[in-house]
Design an enzyme around this catalytic site. Sequence first.
Site, PDB file in Angstrom:
ATOM      1  N   ASP A  38       0.864  -1.177   0.000  1.00 26.89           N
ATOM      2  CA  ASP A  38       0.000   0.000   0.000  1.00 26.89           C
ATOM      3  C   ASP A  38       0.901   1.227   0.000  1.00 26.89           C
ATOM      4  O   ASP A  38       2.111   1.128   0.243  1.00 26.89           O
ATOM      5  CB  ASP A  38      -0.918   0.010   1.225  1.00 26.89           C
ATOM      6  CG  ASP A  38      -2.278   0.648   0.923  1.00 26.89           C
ATOM      7  OD1 ASP A  38      -2.398   1.311  -0.135  1.00 26.89           O
ATOM      8  OD2 ASP A  38      -3.212   0.491   1.730  1.00 26.89           O
ATOM      9  N   VAL A  73       2.622   2.170  -6.701  1.00 26.71           N
ATOM     10  CA  VAL A  73       2.842   1.264  -7.832  1.00 26.71           C
ATOM     11  C   VAL A  73       3.073   1.992  -9.146  1.00 26.71           C
ATOM     12  O   VAL A  73       3.575   1.397 -10.110  1.00 26.71           O
ATOM     13  CB  VAL A  73       1.687   0.255  -7.983  1.00 26.71           C
ATOM     14  CG1 VAL A  73       1.600  -0.658  -6.774  1.00 26.71           C
ATOM     15  CG2 VAL A  73       0.350   0.964  -8.245  1.00 26.71           C
ATOM     16  N   ASN A  99      -4.047  -5.015  -7.703  1.00 25.08           N
ATOM     17  CA  ASN A  99      -5.333  -4.539  -7.193  1.00 25.08           C
ATOM     18  C   ASN A  99      -5.384  -3.026  -6.996  1.00 25.08           C
ATOM     19  O   ASN A  99      -6.467  -2.443  -7.020  1.00 25.08           O
ATOM     20  CB  ASN A  99      -5.628  -5.242  -5.857  1.00 25.08           C
ATOM     21  CG  ASN A  99      -6.807  -4.637  -5.137  1.00 25.08           C
ATOM     22  OD1 ASN A  99      -7.956  -4.873  -5.489  1.00 25.08           O
ATOM     23  ND2 ASN A  99      -6.532  -3.837  -4.110  1.00 25.08           N
ATOM     24  N   SER A 151     -12.673  -4.366 -14.846  1.00 27.80           N
ATOM     25  CA  SER A 151     -13.960  -3.906 -14.328  1.00 27.80           C
ATOM     26  C   SER A 151     -15.004  -4.007 -15.435  1.00 27.80           C
ATOM     27  O   SER A 151     -14.678  -3.932 -16.621  1.00 27.80           O
ATOM     28  CB  SER A 151     -13.848  -2.454 -13.863  1.00 27.80           C
ATOM     29  OG  SER A 151     -15.128  -1.890 -13.616  1.00 27.80           O
ATOM     30  N   TYR A 164     -11.398   5.612 -16.034  1.00 28.83           N
ATOM     31  CA  TYR A 164     -11.377   4.313 -15.363  1.00 28.83           C
ATOM     32  C   TYR A 164     -11.646   3.183 -16.357  1.00 28.83           C
ATOM     33  O   TYR A 164     -10.966   2.155 -16.356  1.00 28.83           O
ATOM     34  CB  TYR A 164     -12.429   4.328 -14.260  1.00 28.83           C
ATOM     35  CG  TYR A 164     -12.467   3.100 -13.386  1.00 28.83           C
ATOM     36  CD1 TYR A 164     -11.493   2.873 -12.419  1.00 28.83           C
ATOM     37  CD2 TYR A 164     -13.518   2.189 -13.490  1.00 28.83           C
ATOM     38  CE1 TYR A 164     -11.552   1.758 -11.589  1.00 28.83           C
ATOM     39  CE2 TYR A 164     -13.583   1.074 -12.672  1.00 28.83           C
ATOM     40  CZ  TYR A 164     -12.604   0.863 -11.722  1.00 28.83           C
ATOM     41  OH  TYR A 164     -12.668  -0.242 -10.905  1.00 28.83           O
ATOM     42  N   GLY A 165     -12.647   3.370 -17.219  1.00 28.26           N
ATOM     43  CA  GLY A 165     -12.965   2.352 -18.213  1.00 28.26           C
ATOM     44  C   GLY A 165     -11.824   2.111 -19.182  1.00 28.26           C
ATOM     45  O   GLY A 165     -11.534   0.962 -19.556  1.00 28.26           O
ATOM     46  N   LYS A 168      -9.174   0.114 -17.278  1.00 28.98           N
ATOM     47  CA  LYS A 168      -9.573  -1.257 -16.993  1.00 28.98           C
ATOM     48  C   LYS A 168      -9.658  -2.106 -18.259  1.00 28.98           C
ATOM     49  O   LYS A 168      -9.491  -3.332 -18.209  1.00 28.98           O
ATOM     50  CB  LYS A 168     -10.898  -1.268 -16.238  1.00 28.98           C
ATOM     51  CG  LYS A 168     -10.764  -0.765 -14.806  1.00 28.98           C
ATOM     52  CD  LYS A 168      -9.626  -1.475 -14.067  1.00 28.98           C
ATOM     53  CE  LYS A 168      -9.585  -1.181 -12.592  1.00 28.98           C
ATOM     54  NZ  LYS A 168      -8.424  -1.810 -11.924  1.00 28.98           N
ATOM     55  N   ALA A 196     -17.880  -4.900  -5.948  1.00 23.76           N
ATOM     56  CA  ALA A 196     -17.761  -4.998  -4.499  1.00 23.76           C
ATOM     57  C   ALA A 196     -17.924  -3.640  -3.847  1.00 23.76           C
ATOM     58  O   ALA A 196     -17.696  -2.596  -4.463  1.00 23.76           O
ATOM     59  CB  ALA A 196     -16.407  -5.595  -4.123  1.00 23.76           C
ATOM     60  N   ALA A 197     -18.316  -3.674  -2.586  1.00 22.67           N
ATOM     61  CA  ALA A 197     -18.421  -2.461  -1.790  1.00 22.67           C
ATOM     62  C   ALA A 197     -17.048  -2.129  -1.226  1.00 22.67           C
ATOM     63  O   ALA A 197     -16.512  -2.864  -0.414  1.00 22.67           O
ATOM     64  CB  ALA A 197     -19.416  -2.671  -0.656  1.00 22.67           C
TER      65      ALA A 197
END
Length: 307
Positions: A38, A73, A99, A151, A164-165, A168, A196-197
């Site tokens: 992290d 990262v 991730n 995603s 984001y799209g 991903k 997921a939440a």
Amino acid sequence: MAIRLENQVALVTGAGTGLGRAHALELAKHGATVIVNDIDSHSNESTQPTAAALVVAEIEATGGRAAVAYCDVSDETAVQEMVARIISDFGRVDILINNAGILRDKSFGKSNLADFRRVLEVHVMGSVNCSHAVWSQMLTQGYGRILMTTSASGIYGNFGQANYGTAKSAVVGLMNVLAIEGESKNIRVNALAPTAATQMTEDLLKTEDLVKLAPEHVSPGAVFMVSPQAPTKTILAAGAGVFATARMEESTGVFLPMENLSAEDVAENWDRISDMSSTVRTESAFEQTHRYIAKVDSGSDSRGALL
């Protein structure tokens, strides 16, 4: 079919919270030594443990083995140094789960391109940096498992998520190539499309749905996709205990004679060209090329023939 990960070292990026934390705990449950990556958000004055350190403590409290590896990262040099330390301390890297991610949602017309680049840097180059850093070690040891995080926004699109799209979707392309290049060395590369939440979605969903979409309901799928039994070049969609595979397919195709070929010919045959009632699965770009050439060489009729 028991999944055993003893003597394997797994690196999970962005593992201080959310999906990454759930992945780390699930990997440890199956016996892996887990490196919890992290960003170090710890201030010099703070005496409180970081989120990543809390995950390590949680794993160790149940008898597992884990360590923290702080690193952004998107910083190539920092990633190389992190992986070098892991190999020095633990001797190998068997599993990488890419991730780490961020959100900068906004409709495309209102997007800040600096934000757009930052999303690409974290999601795409973060996955590239980490995969590249472990690749030579996996080649040397003749074993490796890499899991990208894609995603539904990248596979199907979603309003307000152009950056984001794009990111991903890009990691699916990375998965496709690395799966081909790693196959002969027993390196399997897959992608997870989680619903997921998490901190990134908690403001977008109803409370009752957040409970159903707990990250813990996704992570068993992630662990399978990095296990010795894992497939390769596969997208696993997962959420609320529901699991499915997603893939790109083509219609079987229509050959149009190349002499005097025009846009009008394509328009006139569009219903047949876009007919997805029968599809083909293509394993590589060259396979597609060879399929097209084979149809031409077989001598199709002038009306246009299905490939």
